[in-house]
Design an enzyme around this catalytic site. Structure first.
Site, PDB file in Angstrom:
ATOM      1  CE  LYS A 174      -4.566   0.209   2.292  1.00 57.47           C
ATOM      2  NZ  LYS A 174      -5.100   0.204   3.558  1.00 57.47           N
TER       3      LYS A 174
HETATM    4  C1  E4P Z   1      -8.454   1.118   3.602  1.00 59.91           C
HETATM    5  O1  E4P Z   1      -7.460   0.442   2.851  1.00 59.91           O
HETATM    6  C2  E4P Z   1      -8.404   1.750   5.051  1.00 59.91           C
HETATM    7  O2  E4P Z   1      -7.749   0.787   5.704  1.00 59.91           O
HETATM    8  C3  E4P Z   1      -9.648   2.050   5.574  1.00 59.91           C
HETATM    9  O3  E4P Z   1     -10.583   1.435   4.660  1.00 59.91           O
HETATM   10  C4  E4P Z   1      -9.807   3.309   6.301  1.00 59.91           C
HETATM   11  O4  E4P Z   1     -11.043   3.076   6.796  1.00 59.91           O
HETATM   12  P1  E4P Z   1     -11.379   4.285   8.082  1.00 59.91           P
HETATM   13  O5  E4P Z   1     -11.628   5.848   7.332  1.00 59.91           O
HETATM   14  O6  E4P Z   1     -12.492   3.715   8.606  1.00 59.91           O
HETATM   15  O7  E4P Z   1     -10.153   4.475   8.904  1.00 59.91           O
END
Ligand code: E4P
Length: 216
Positions: free
Chosen positions: A84
């Site tokens: 990522k």
């Molecule tokens: C995606 O890969 C992220 O880890 C995640 O969806 C972030 O979500 P949040 O806004 O609830 O922290």
């Protein structure tokens, strides 16, 4: 639509895998930190033992070289690890190079269709538009996912739309309607998807009637 679990909790991942609802896993530094002071690489390896699909491991460097170093290192943990990278210039530079080396990248923290176009051009395997965080500031996260799906359909880009920051069953239903490739969600949302009061009421009635008539 594929279901990814947005968690680093092994129990939740195991439970979702049992249900056939863990086609992949997305983690981020916040989710990893919720599991305590775990060894990052060992923890990702443990997730990869449960889930065969893509498991996102996020870089924490801010410069391209650092992301490349981490990306190359994490990609050796297991064949299904996806790196990522954030949607920054440095993140997309790293995405381009990692992709050219055959390492899959999930570009995260996407908040506009323009950013999603750049990620696809950089060779991202996944783009993660964050719905809930846009909703939180009074914008419309669903429109973002919809715009990206519409734009990507015009081209032969390999980038899959991974709807992220999902907060409710409505988000899941709506991104399925739009045709997102993947929805990543917390385990709590998976549980909520099962729930309906008429199911509970109907089941209780069936069992009560069954027992009333003398059946066991
Ligand atoms: C995606 O890969 C992220 O880890 C995640 O969806 C972030 O979500 P949040 O806004 O609830 O922290």
């Amino acid at each position: 639509m594929k279901f990814f679990l947005d968690t680093a909790n092994l129990e939740e991942i195991r439970e979702a895998a049992t249900l056939g609802l863990a086609d992949g896993v997305t983690t981020n530094p916040t989710l990893i930190s919720k599991e305590g002071n775990v060894d990052f690489k060992q923890h990702i390896a443990a997730i990869c033992e449960i889930v065969q699909g893509p498991v996102s491991a996020e870089c924490t460097s801010e410069d391209t070289d650092g992301m490349l170093r981490e990306g190359r290192e994490y990609s050796k943990i297991a064949p299904n690890v996806v790196i990522k990278c954030p949607l920054t210039m440095n993140g997309l530079k790293a995405t381009r190079i990692l992709d050219s080396e055959g390492i899959k990248v999930n570009v995260t923290l996407c908040f506009s269709p323009a950013q999603a176009i750049l990620a696809a051009k950089a060779g991202a395997s996944f783009i993660s538009p964050f719905m809930g965080r846009l909703d939180d500031i009074g914008e419309n996260g669903l429109n973002l996912v919809s715009d990206i799906v519409e734009i990507y359909r015009n081209y032969n880009w390999k980038t899959q739309v991974l709807a992220a920051s999902i907060r409710s069953p409505v988000h899941v239903i709506e991104v399925a309607r739009i045709g997102a490739d993947i929805a990543t969600m917390p385990f709590k949302v998976v549980q909520q998807l099962f729930q309906h009061p008429l199911t509970d009421k109907g089941q209780a009635q069936f069992l009560a009637d069954w027992r009333k008539s003398g059946h066991k």
